[in-house]
Design a protein around this motif. Structure first.
Motif, PDB file in Angstrom:
ATOM      1  N   PRO A 122       0.840  -1.204   0.000  1.00 31.57           N
ATOM      2  CA  PRO A 122       0.000   0.000   0.000  1.00 31.57           C
ATOM      3  C   PRO A 122       0.873   1.252   0.000  1.00 31.57           C
ATOM      4  CG  PRO A 122       0.077  -0.969   2.193  1.00 31.57           C
ATOM      5  CD  PRO A 122       0.819  -1.906   1.293  1.00 31.57           C
ATOM      6  N   SER A 123       0.317   2.325  -0.493  1.00 30.25           N
ATOM      7  CA  SER A 123       1.066   3.583  -0.507  1.00 30.25           C
ATOM      8  C   SER A 123       0.913   4.297   0.826  1.00 30.25           C
ATOM      9  CB  SER A 123       0.545   4.483  -1.629  1.00 30.25           C
ATOM     10  OG  SER A 123      -0.778   4.913  -1.333  1.00 30.25           O
ATOM     11  N   PRO A 124       1.785   5.245   1.133  1.00 30.37           N
ATOM     12  CA  PRO A 124       1.616   6.030   2.366  1.00 30.37           C
ATOM     13  C   PRO A 124       0.268   6.748   2.416  1.00 30.37           C
ATOM     14  CG  PRO A 124       3.811   6.353   1.458  1.00 30.37           C
ATOM     15  CD  PRO A 124       3.041   5.576   0.442  1.00 30.37           C
ATOM     16  N   GLN A 125      -0.221   7.216   1.254  1.00 31.88           N
ATOM     17  CA  GLN A 125      -1.508   7.899   1.224  1.00 31.88           C
ATOM     18  C   GLN A 125      -2.638   6.946   1.557  1.00 31.88           C
ATOM     19  OE1 GLN A 125      -2.080  11.301   0.800  1.00 31.88           O
ATOM     20  NE2 GLN A 125      -4.097  10.629   1.526  1.00 31.88           N
ATOM     21  N   GLU A 126      -2.555   5.723   1.051  1.00 28.14           N
ATOM     22  CA  GLU A 126      -3.582   4.723   1.353  1.00 28.14           C
ATOM     23  C   GLU A 126      -3.575   4.381   2.838  1.00 28.14           C
ATOM     24  OE1 GLU A 126      -4.008   2.167  -2.786  1.00 28.14           O
ATOM     25  OE2 GLU A 126      -2.151   2.016  -1.636  1.00 28.14           O
TER      26      GLU A 126
END
Length: 772
Positions: free
Chosen positions: A323-327
């Motif tokens: 997952p991305s940091p934003q997610e």
């Protein structure tokens, strides 16, 4: 000396020959010639004396047949070797022939020696003298209470007693007195042979153990000439008492014994146990079964993992990506109390990401995307297009299996197997491959031993394997035992008669239709226990039954396994629903369990405590590196493009997923199999090959080089680069020590070479490589 000379001399000569491959006229040549000459001559004489010995020792059986034919073949090869050794100045074109004869003859005498040792010392001669074999307990079957047998046995008691006698014979006597090897004309593996006796007459006198030679010989001291077993451990006192009691009772062997296995056999029919009551926070049926198991075994529930750990876990398990940091930020801010279930549903709805991740699991299982030796044009049929759309569309599992067993042009590769070049072993013809693969993959059943001879590890017989393989054949198969045709034609039968009959006079297409319909019916509980067990292991790190291909082994929770299988059938054979059910459970969301060694997960004393921490697979690791550094694979390596098959499946990533590229040395070193055989599990242990590839491999190095430049270009500030790198790779901020180390390494302005090393260190860290 004649027996051992050819083994040592020819193998040593072949070993020395390796040093001369670049130069035939080598200083070692005279020594090699003497060794090969002496070894070849002794191999010929060894074969002659071996034939004489076999005719005078009264030994027969399958092992002897294998030993005999390999020995004769080695002697013939040795004659050819002698012919070439007789030439003082061989021509250049004959040197490869000479070397081939030397190497093959050396391998041949080695194999002949192995089977000869099995004849002389027993099939377990390589392991029985190991230190940890000294305290082997008696077979579990003889832990019965002998005093419970009254003077007059009931029919059930007769079956129980005779079944345990058969177990003792299997554990102690079969290596010398069964179909594979028959010493003294005595066989103890079937009723008619047991009571017929051997070359010296009957060994059992029903009702009179003192007159039974069997009891006399198993009761002798270790060094007595007549003691049995003559090799290995003697029978225990309990085993001798059991056999004595059996003969005292008249040596009963009722017909029911034939159906009483000495091995554990799982039930075929489905079973629906009553769900245990729920407790607050444990409403998921899986958790209710686990809670019952924990209470019975006095185990405690571990705490739930935090949002960061859970999100990373489901992303890697469901779609195979980080997952991305934003997610992560969005997930942590989500106020919905059911956010974990909702985000899990969302991931399962990302059809193409899901399919490209799970394609690896099914490719391994179905021998698809095969890249091993033996592949020739039209010798293998890929099923990738069909498989990808089946996964993407969440095809019901019963329908998926039906299309594998009764295939169309796109799904036929599984049962067609690999068509090897030239003549192949009878046990590797495509029909037998189909029987073996269907047995292993769909039914959790090992038919490989029983494809050559009656199995030594189960009750499956050679004739049953051939009868099952005959379903996949265009014409009736002839049964071959240990590669020797028997002249007997195979029947046509499904493995369990309870599931129905196959019309032996039907065409192949009609037989496959019948097989598909009968095998997927809900009455085949074994098939559905097998698949839920595989999915459970994929998500939890250890199957309810292990190994997952041996579904007759005892599960740690029979109730959970049975309930999951029936629930799976009753809810439409929905694989995504099953994944959701497991991944939304409390036990899946708990702290992971670390194990010191994978062997601990296989032990008979294993107790389930929760999800097991796992290493990233080759594909997960590759995709993560491509995400964070630079693509590992270029477009020329992509074997399958989903968007060409499904227009709406447009690529959403700037790199190729590892699951759709051709196998290569990088993926192989990280554990991706070549799929020449069915692969249902991968070794998660780090190896020397992996260490070398990750330390010095050109592919990873190129990705890191380019990644270093990309990171410096986008983040020229040291602190900003470090924080962003930790956020994307580990989903957290660097601690003070890590940040200070980065500043010390990079200085005020990071250098691409330094960033490259930093990326490498992150990728090799346990925090990155493990799914906790």
């Amino acid at each position: 000396m004649l027996v051992h000379f050819p083994i040592s001399l020819l193998i040593f000569a072949g070993f020395l020959e390796l040093f001369t491959l670049g130069k035939f006229k080598h200083p070692l040549r005279p020594g090699i010639r003497i060794l090969a000459l002496a070894g070849a001559i002794s191999a010929i004489f060894s074969a002659i004396f071996g034939l004489l010995l076999a005719n005078n020792e009264g030994v027969s059986g399958e092992i002897l047949d294998i030993h005999q034919w390999i020995g004769i073949a080695s002697a013939v090869l040795s004659l050819g070797l002698l012919f070439f050794l007789g030439k003082r100045r061989p021509k250049a074109k004959t040197i490869p022939i000479y070397r081939s004869l030397l190497f093959v003859a050396g391998i041949g005498v080695g194999l002949a020696g192995h089977f000869g040792a099995s004849l002389t010392h027993g099939e377990d001669f390589l392991t029985e003298v190991l230190p940890w074999q000294e305290d082997v307990e008696a077979p579990e079957s003889i832990t019965i209470d002998l005093a419970a047998f009254a003077s007059t046995l009931s029919p059930d008691q007769e079956i129980l007693l005779a079944t345990n006698v058969r177990s003792v014979f299997a554990h102690n006597c079969y290596k010398c007195h069964s179909g594979s090897k028959i010493e003294g004309e005595l066989r103890l593996d079937e009723k008619e042979f047991v009571f017929a006796g051997g070359e010296n007459g009957k060994v059992i006198v029903p009702g009179n153990p003192t007159e039974s030679d069997l009891i006399r010989r198993i009761s002798l001291s270790k060094n007595h000439d007549d003691v049995m077993p003559s090799k290995g451990k003697l029978l225990s006192k309990e085993e001798i008492k059991l056999l004595t009691l059996w003969i005292e009772k008249g040596a009963p062997w009722p017909d029911g014994v034939a159906q009483q296995s000495i091995y554990r056999v799982a039930d075929l029919a489905p079973r629906t146990p009553d769900l245990p009551p729920s407790r607050p926070g444990l409403e998921n049926p899986i958790d209710r079964w686990v809670d019952q198991y924990f209470q019975q075994n006095e185990l405690e529930w571990s705490a739930k993992v935090d949002d960061r750990t859970y999100l990373r876990r489901i992303y890697l398990d469901v779609i195979g990506l980080l997952p991305s940091p934003q997610e992560l930020a969005d997930f942590e801010r989500d106020p919905n109390p059911n956010k974990r279930e909702l985000w899990l549903e969302n991931l399962l709805g990302r059809k193409d990401d899901f399919a490209q991740h799970w394609l690896t699991f099914w490719n391994d299982l179905l021998r698809n995307d095969y890249t091993g030796t033996g592949y020739i044009t039209k010798g293998r049929f890929a099923i990738t297009d069909w498989l990808y759309t089946s996964i993407r569309d969440n095809k019901p599992y019963d329908q998926l299996v039906k299309e594998l067993l009764n295939p169309n042009a796109k799904s036929k590769g599984f049962i067609e197997g690999i068509r090897w070049r030239g003549t192949v072993n009878a046990s590797q013809r495509t029909e037998m491959q189909a029987a073996q693969n269907v047995g292993q993959v769909i039914l959790g059943l090992n038919l490989k031993c029983a494809s050559c001879h009656d199995s030594f590890i189960s009750d499956w017989k050679l004739e049953q394997s051939y009868a099952f393989a005959n379903i996949f054949a265009d014409s009736t198969l002839e049964v071959s035992r240990c590669e020797i045709p028997t002249g007997k034609m195979a029947k046509t039968e499904i493995l369990w008669e309870e599931l129905g009959e196959i019309d032996s006079l039907a065409t192949k297409a009609e037989k496959l239709t019948q097989l598909a319909d009968q095998l997927v019916q809900p009455a085949n509980g074994r098939m559905y226990r097998t698949v839920v067990n595989r999915i459970w292991k994929q998500l939890m790190g250890r199957g309810i039954v292990e190994p997952v291909d041996e579904m007759d082994n005892a599960p740690w929770s029979q109730d959970l396994l049975d309930w999951l299988a029936v629930d799976f059938v009753e809810n439409g054979y929905d694989l995504k629903r099953l994944i959701y059910q497991i991944a939304s459970s409390r036990v899946y969301q708990s702290q992971s369990i670390a194990v010191a060694s994978p062997e601990m997960l296989m032990g008979e004393d294993f107790k389930f405590q929760g999800i097991v921490s796992r290493r990233l697979t080759a594909e997960q690791f590759s995709d993560a590196v491509s995400q964070l550094s630079a693509p590992l694979f270029d477009s020329t390596e992509v074997k399958f493009r989903p968007y060409e098959l499904i227009p709406e499946a447009k690529p959403t990533l700037p790199y190729a997923r590892a699951s759709v590229v051709a196998n290569n040395s990088f993926l192989t070193s990280l554990g991706r199999p070549n799929r020449e055989i069915v692969s249902t599990s991968r070794d998660s242990q780090a190896s020397l090959l992996q260490a070398l590839e990750l330390s010095n491999g050109d592919r990873l190095n190129k990705s890191l080089e380019l990644g270093g430049f990309i990171w410096v270009k986008n983040y020229p500030d040291t602190e900003q680069l470090t924080r962003e790198l930790f956020a994307r790779a580990l989903l957290r901020s660097p601690n003070e020590k890590e940040l200070a180390l980065a500043k010390q390494t990079f200085g005020e302005k990071p250098d691409p070479n330094e960033v490259q090393d930093f990326l490498w260190a992150l990728f090799l860290s346990p925090e990155f490589q493990m799914i906790y």
